[in-house]
Enzyme design. Structure first.
Site, PDB file in Angstrom:
ATOM      1  N   GLN A  10       0.839  -1.193   0.000  1.00  0.00           N
ATOM      2  CA  GLN A  10       0.000   0.000   0.000  1.00  0.00           C
ATOM      3  C   GLN A  10       0.879   1.251   0.000  1.00  0.00           C
ATOM      4  O   GLN A  10       1.894   1.302   0.672  1.00  0.00           O
ATOM      5  CB  GLN A  10      -0.879  -0.025   1.253  1.00  0.00           C
ATOM      6  CG  GLN A  10      -1.980   1.004   1.280  1.00  0.00           C
ATOM      7  CD  GLN A  10      -2.942   0.727   2.431  1.00  0.00           C
ATOM      8  OE1 GLN A  10      -3.034  -0.379   2.926  1.00  0.00           O
ATOM      9  NE2 GLN A  10      -3.661   1.752   2.861  1.00  0.00           N
ATOM     10  N   SER A  88       4.040  -6.310   2.897  1.00  0.00           N
ATOM     11  CA  SER A  88       2.764  -6.175   3.605  1.00  0.00           C
ATOM     12  C   SER A  88       1.624  -6.723   2.749  1.00  0.00           C
ATOM     13  O   SER A  88       1.549  -7.922   2.488  1.00  0.00           O
ATOM     14  CB  SER A  88       2.547  -4.711   3.994  1.00  0.00           C
ATOM     15  OG  SER A  88       1.387  -4.547   4.759  1.00  0.00           O
ATOM     16  N   LEU A  89       0.754  -5.856   2.265  1.00  0.00           N
ATOM     17  CA  LEU A  89      -0.336  -6.274   1.391  1.00  0.00           C
ATOM     18  C   LEU A  89       0.175  -7.095   0.207  1.00  0.00           C
ATOM     19  O   LEU A  89      -0.482  -8.047  -0.232  1.00  0.00           O
ATOM     20  CB  LEU A  89      -1.073  -5.032   0.879  1.00  0.00           C
ATOM     21  CG  LEU A  89      -2.115  -5.248  -0.212  1.00  0.00           C
ATOM     22  CD1 LEU A  89      -3.320  -6.001   0.341  1.00  0.00           C
ATOM     23  CD2 LEU A  89      -2.534  -3.911  -0.815  1.00  0.00           C
ATOM     24  N   ARG A 113      -9.374  -7.625   4.412  1.00  0.00           N
ATOM     25  CA  ARG A 113      -8.240  -7.142   5.211  1.00  0.00           C
ATOM     26  C   ARG A 113      -8.267  -5.625   5.339  1.00  0.00           C
ATOM     27  O   ARG A 113      -8.039  -5.058   6.412  1.00  0.00           O
ATOM     28  CB  ARG A 113      -6.932  -7.598   4.563  1.00  0.00           C
ATOM     29  CG  ARG A 113      -5.649  -7.226   5.314  1.00  0.00           C
ATOM     30  CD  ARG A 113      -4.465  -7.769   4.531  1.00  0.00           C
ATOM     31  NE  ARG A 113      -3.177  -7.595   5.190  1.00  0.00           N
ATOM     32  CZ  ARG A 113      -2.352  -6.567   4.994  1.00  0.00           C
ATOM     33  NH1 ARG A 113      -2.713  -5.588   4.161  1.00  0.00           N
ATOM     34  NH2 ARG A 113      -1.181  -6.507   5.612  1.00  0.00           N
ATOM     35  N   HIS A 197       0.862  -2.672  11.194  1.00  0.00           N
ATOM     36  CA  HIS A 197       1.932  -3.563  11.648  1.00  0.00           C
ATOM     37  C   HIS A 197       2.402  -3.217  13.072  1.00  0.00           C
ATOM     38  O   HIS A 197       3.591  -3.279  13.379  1.00  0.00           O
ATOM     39  CB  HIS A 197       3.095  -3.577  10.652  1.00  0.00           C
ATOM     40  CG  HIS A 197       2.693  -4.088   9.312  1.00  0.00           C
ATOM     41  ND1 HIS A 197       2.398  -5.424   9.097  1.00  0.00           N
ATOM     42  CD2 HIS A 197       2.474  -3.452   8.138  1.00  0.00           C
ATOM     43  CE1 HIS A 197       2.033  -5.577   7.835  1.00  0.00           C
ATOM     44  NE2 HIS A 197       2.063  -4.404   7.240  1.00  0.00           N
ATOM     45  N   GLN A 246       1.202 -11.278  10.605  1.00  0.00           N
ATOM     46  CA  GLN A 246       1.758 -10.228   9.742  1.00  0.00           C
ATOM     47  C   GLN A 246       1.097  -8.881   9.958  1.00  0.00           C
ATOM     48  O   GLN A 246       1.755  -7.844   9.996  1.00  0.00           O
ATOM     49  CB  GLN A 246       1.622 -10.653   8.270  1.00  0.00           C
ATOM     50  CG  GLN A 246       2.302  -9.718   7.284  1.00  0.00           C
ATOM     51  CD  GLN A 246       1.347  -9.226   6.208  1.00  0.00           C
ATOM     52  OE1 GLN A 246       0.272  -8.726   6.512  1.00  0.00           O
ATOM     53  NE2 GLN A 246       1.733  -9.369   4.969  1.00  0.00           N
TER      54      GLN A 246
END
Length: 312
Positions: A10, A88-89, A113, A197, A246
């Site tokens: 992102q 991440s994503l 998510r 996170h 995560q």
């Protein structure tokens, strides 16, 4: 040459992303046309009429749909990597490319998510900051000292000299001040909508854990290097467990790139939009005194045509 596909996270989204790919590639169109979402995916990506693309709940499915579309084009042309990873994503896109889910499922997962993370961030007075030019050890000291002001932690270890911290506003600002006192070149505050996170995302992790129970997870067909460990998965943890962790744990991108380099990967293909990950690769490789790497970014129709010719 060993190749890794790296999927963007992102932050690199922009209006118009994928419009030329939708025009030029049937495989890309198929991903977008089959997406099962509560909003118009094409209008959001190509036009962003209400300027909502940067909202997490929209950004995440849009980014994953873009990545899945590019993966479909490469697969159609017989192009697959030796390793996969994502920031991440982007890890969801990497898992899709490895065969864990089909494109429709992956885009729906990303939408869920995004909604869960948006809810988890609601009401938290938070900040995130990229700290430039300070070691992880010194930044860890700053974070520990700033804990007197609230919750703050390391969120993304992107590459040598670039680490992101996040948490409660006052604590993040204090840690950033301390970092500059200890020699950091810059502390850049990020335009994000929540403390991603960090432990504040634990509710999102719980929602994902419950949602995963109704999703089929296939075995990875191509090795994936995971954010939580900076390593490939062993039998002690499932993909579900790693993804639940995560969302509330720091992303070990430096360690991920180090692992790929240690495995002999020398061609890194960033599937965007954006060029952030190849920048991280270059800095990490330089730190390891490795200079024979090749970095490629795939975002436009022209760049994909060039790569297909190169890889064929």
């Amino acid at each position: 040459m060993k190749t890794a596909f790296l999927y963007a996270g992102q932050g690199s989204q922009h209006k118009g992303m994928g419009e030329d790919l939708y025009r030029d590639y049937e495989e890309f169109r198929e991903v977008f046309d089959k997406a099962d979402l509560a909003f118009d995916l094409k209008k959001m990506c190509f036009e962003d009429p209400k300027e909502e693309l940067n909202l997490t709940k929209y950004t995440q499915p849009c980014m994953v749909a873009f990545a899945a579309g590019v993966t479909a084009i490469l697969n159609k042309n017989g192009i697959k990597p030796d390793y996969l990873a994502g920031l991440s994503l982007g890890e969801y896109s990497a898992l899709h490319a490895s065969g864990v889910w089909d494109a429709v499922t992956t885009v729906k997962l990303a939408a869920f998510r995004g909604e869960a993370m948006t809810k988890a961030a609601d009401g938290v007075d938070s900040k995130m900051a990229a700290i430039i030019g300070l070691s992880r050890e010194k930044l860890t000291e700053c974070v520990e000292e700033a804990a007197s002001e609230g919750i703050v932690s390391i969120c993304n270890d992107n590459c040598p000299g670039q680490i992101v911290i996040g948490g409660e506003k006052n604590a993040v600002e204090k840690a950033a001040e301390l970092a500059k006192e200890k020699g950091a070149k810059r502390a850049m505050y990020l335009n994000v909508s929540g403390p991603f996170h960090t432990q504040f995302m634990s509710p999102a992790g719980k929602e994902l854990k419950a949602y995963f129970k109704d999703i089929t997870f296939n075995e990875e067909q191509i090795p994936v290097v995971f954010n939580v460990t900076g390593d490939e998965r062993d039998s002690s943890e499932s993909v579900q467990e790693l993804l639940e962790k995560q969302v509330r744990s720091g992303v070990k991108m430096t360690q991920t790139i180090e692992h790929l380099l240690s495995k002999g990967v020398r061609r890194f293909v960033e599937i965007g939009p954006g060029k952030a990950l190849t920048g991280f690769v270059k800095r990490t490789a330089k730190e390891m005194n490795i200079d024979d790497i090749e970095c490629i970014t795939l975002e436009s129709s022209d760049s994909i045509k060039e790569y297909i010719e190169l890889a064929s």
